[in-house]
Motif scaffolding. Structure first.
Motif, short mmCIF file in Angstrom:
data_model
loop_
_atom_site.label_atom_id
_atom_site.label_comp_id
_atom_site.label_asym_id
_atom_site.label_seq_id
_atom_site.Cartn_x
_atom_site.Cartn_y
_atom_site.Cartn_z
N ILE A 4 0.34 11.43 6.75
CA ILE A 4 1.16 10.31 7.21
C ILE A 4 2.53 10.84 7.63
CG2 ILE A 4 2.31 8.18 6.47
CD1 ILE A 4 -0.11 7.72 4.59
N GLU A 36 -1.06 7.46 9.89
CA GLU A 36 -1.83 8.56 9.32
C GLU A 36 -2.51 9.28 10.49
OE1 GLU A 36 -5.10 9.15 5.78
OE2 GLU A 36 -5.69 7.97 7.50
N HIS A 70 5.85 -4.65 7.76
CA HIS A 70 5.95 -4.48 6.31
C HIS A 70 5.39 -3.12 5.94
CE1 HIS A 70 6.74 -8.82 6.10
NE2 HIS A 70 5.87 -8.87 7.10
N GLY A 71 5.74 -2.62 4.76
CA GLY A 71 5.19 -1.33 4.34
C GLY A 71 5.69 -0.21 5.24
N THR A 72 4.87 0.84 5.38
CA THR A 72 5.31 2.01 6.14
C THR A 72 4.37 2.39 7.28
OG1 THR A 72 4.14 3.54 4.67
CG2 THR A 72 6.39 2.96 4.07
N ILE A 73 3.13 1.89 7.24
CA ILE A 73 2.19 2.21 8.32
C ILE A 73 2.44 1.27 9.50
CG2 ILE A 73 -0.28 2.18 8.98
CD1 ILE A 73 0.30 4.45 7.08
N PRO A 126 0.70 -0.46 12.59
CA PRO A 126 -0.65 -0.65 13.13
C PRO A 126 -0.72 -0.06 14.54
CG PRO A 126 0.55 -2.73 13.07
CD PRO A 126 1.41 -1.72 12.38
#
Lengths: 425, 425
Positions: free
Chosen positions: B148, B180, B95-98, B100
């Motif tokens: 990022i 990031e 989900h999102g853009t980062i 893990p």
């Protein structure tokens, strides 16, 4: 374009001894006295270049290098009941603004529940037109949003109310983390319930009760008009599903509000017409003021900053250029300015801010400094987009007294000794 | 403010059966036929609320929930030499853009070296005024920057050159991650060497050779004028030090350039006046064109997008509202627009972009869709800030032929069957 590869290592020039030590501040970065033998070594072939490395399927889910085993969350003390405890983020060893999921700080009131996401439900009820119940699959089928926001426990830096504690930054400021959170807007969920219903007095309801599914059944009352434009029902952090200790499978995120209001393991949202005065907003999470009254519902975390490097426990090993690096944040908006002092607060200079400061997110600042080997005291001071300036400890104590416990955001100082040691003093 | 806590669970209204099924698209999100007994259950006390949870010091470095054990990197096939292999990011579950850190994709040429950061050195030499050698501590004492950015292997989505492969998105598009990154600007390092020295012909040197300390001694030549404003020498990703498989303790980051140029385990930067034609830019990482010539030094990853949910292997279980969610990115700038089609490309509508698209970073897009239970074909098409529009597979094949292997960025389609199955067909 048909030349054969050139064997670079053989043609590389020998590095002349002592050419490191130029006149520029930047050139001063290499320690004096490095031996020529050391300087030449890297053009040899290192041992790890001489044998194949570890194969790829050793780590379908990757872990930090064992050489970084010291970079872990720590508790400030041995908790008598380790289920009602906290652990802190190792800020001095981190970089940038994102906290990796494995190092996000924890605060639990009754341990980490083991929730089956397929059995977990979120109910939205109370003063809504159509009470509804959501499975995790239901929530994933709603429009989502991803945003980077910090989380800070209202007890963070409580150690400094009575003056410098001597503790390192992980313990003084480590109830602080920042992630990219993904979930459903609270307003979208309420839209899915047909919107708010009128309270008994005919007016629109103004409060929200959030309840967790942990054994503490953590509950908080929240003012709808201050959170409806930004509260998220979150199922992912930094891309993956929430970690168990951060609320798996579902939590509330109220950007800028004190950590405990971001209810983890979220199972219930009830729209109500007045705050419900739960345990966590009466016996706890209020501030006892000098006049004997209690500061209740102090939700927003005020603007704050701290230098993470150099910080207590570290040591400056050589004179010369150092970046003074730290974090700044505000629960009321974006960071507009960070100033740094290296003379105990007599003079200040503007620090550079990494990237464009984001709303209610950690902002990394840095300021170049040449350490001349003398004792120094370094401080940082944040200003947010509302114009609020981080106060000194004295100003804060004057307003709140010394029984306040929560919401300490005073300017923080580290003392550097002539031996390069850095102390919280 | 002195009311006692109200025992909320006892006063909560029973949830009326079938009130979930309103007329709104959003209201259609709960599956028909949910039983009243199920609806009422969450206001009972769940088993995990009835006993204290796990204590805090069980996890000084946190891990994902064991219930998410399926969300891991995977290899596309069994590699004959697992040190020269790749593993892919599970995009459908993110989900999102980062990304893990534990799920960042890997591509190694000779396994993951175990480097001692205290012994590791970076040498910067060649056509610079003062060749220099940096320890990790030296690098940490230089000004840093956090940004990022995505990383994509040039071989990503190579499976689709000859048409739909049938593979899921983790295998077709998973050589793609976004973090990031924190490190020192290449330009800062060069400043610390006193700047560039003239080449033998008197002109300013134009290329940089980067060399890794792995057993493959990975080397690439890079054009200085195209990277000097943004290349970073990186020591941290998503806040913590680099993971071993992502280059610990040091790597090059060239935002927007194909993954292999972002040399991991970086030990050497040499300023040169011409590309060195290393193995990785002659026998590999070139594209064989229809006319027999080779496309060499195709550094930038062109604009691309893919729908991650719904995607191959998933199943639509009920008719009604679904968000079509995916990722878009470009190696040449920011994403300006993403369009989505649900009818095989006949008509397109603009998707919403999460947040403000960042330069050379993943951008999350979504578009609401009501599935009526009939077969459908869903596609996405990205446009970047240069105006470049992601091409169809046909256009791409026409320009590059079928022996090109690298840099596949065609529009990708998923087919949805009447049974709700999603296929790469």
């Amino acid at each position: 374009m048909s030349n054969p590869p050139i064997p670079e290592s053989k043609t590389a020039p020998a590095l002349p001894r002592r050419r490191m030590l130029g006149g520029l501040a930047l050139s001063a970065l290499v320690a004096p006295g490095v031996k020529a033998a050391t300087l030449l070594r890297p053009l040899d072939v290192d041992p790890w270049t001489q044998t194949p490395g570890a194969p790829i399927l050793d780590h379908p889910y990757g872990q930090p290098s064992p050489r970084e085993a010291n970079v872990v969350r720590r508790a400030a003390r041995a908790w008598p009941m380790p289920g009602a405890a906290s652990s802190l983020t190792p800020l001095a060893d981190l970089h940038g603004t994102i906290t990796p999921n494995g190092l996000v700080y924890e605060r639990h009131h009754s341990g980490v529940p083991d929730i089956d996401p397929d059995a977990h439900r979120l109910v939205v009820h109370g003063l809504v037109r159509e009470p509804k119940l959501f499975t995790m699959d239901d929530l994933l089928r709603l429009p989502s949003e991803s945003r980077i926001h910090f989380l800070e426990c209202s007890g963070n830096t409580g150690s400094e109310w009575k003056g410098p504690s001597g503790l390192p930054v992980q313990i003084t400021h480590g109830l602080l983390s920042c992630c990219e959170w993904t979930g459903v807007r609270l307003s979208t969920l309420l839209e899915a319930t047909g919107g708010l219903a009128a309270a008994t007095d005919g007016r629109a309801p103004k409060w929200l009760l959030a309840e967790g599914a942990d054994a503490a059944a953590m509950t908080r009352s929240l003012p709808l008009d201050r959170i409806l434009d930004r509260a998220l029902i979150v199922y992912a952090q930094n891309g993956e599903r929430l970690r168990p200790e951060n609320g798996y499978p579902l939590r509330l995120l109220v950007p800028g509000f004190e950590g405990n209001t971001n209810v983890k393991w979220l199972r219930r949202l009830k729209i109500v017409d007045a705050p419900l005065e739960t345990r966590e907003e009466t016996s706890k999470y209020t501030g006892l003021l000098p006049d004997g009254s209690a500061r209740q519902f102090a939700f927003e975390m005020d603007a704050k900053s701290v230098i993470t490097r150099p910080s207590s426990g570290q040591k400056l090993t050589v004179r010369g250029f150092y970046p003074i690096v730290g974090l700044a944040w505000s629960g009321r908006g974006a960071i507009r300015r960070v100033e740094v002092s290296t003379d105990g607060g007599r003079t200040w200079q503007d620090a550079a801010l990494d990237d464009t400061p984001r709303d209610r997110a950690l902002t990394r600042f840095q300021s170049g400094w040449v350490w001349n080997g003398e004792p120094a005291a370094i401080l940082s001071r944040a200003t947010d987009s509302t114009g609020y300036v981080q106060p000194t400890r004295e100003t804060l104590v004057q307003a709140r007294g010394l029984n306040s416990n929560y919401h300490y955001n005073g300017i923080h100082q580290w003392r550097i000794g002539a031996d390069g040691s850095v102390k919280n003093a």
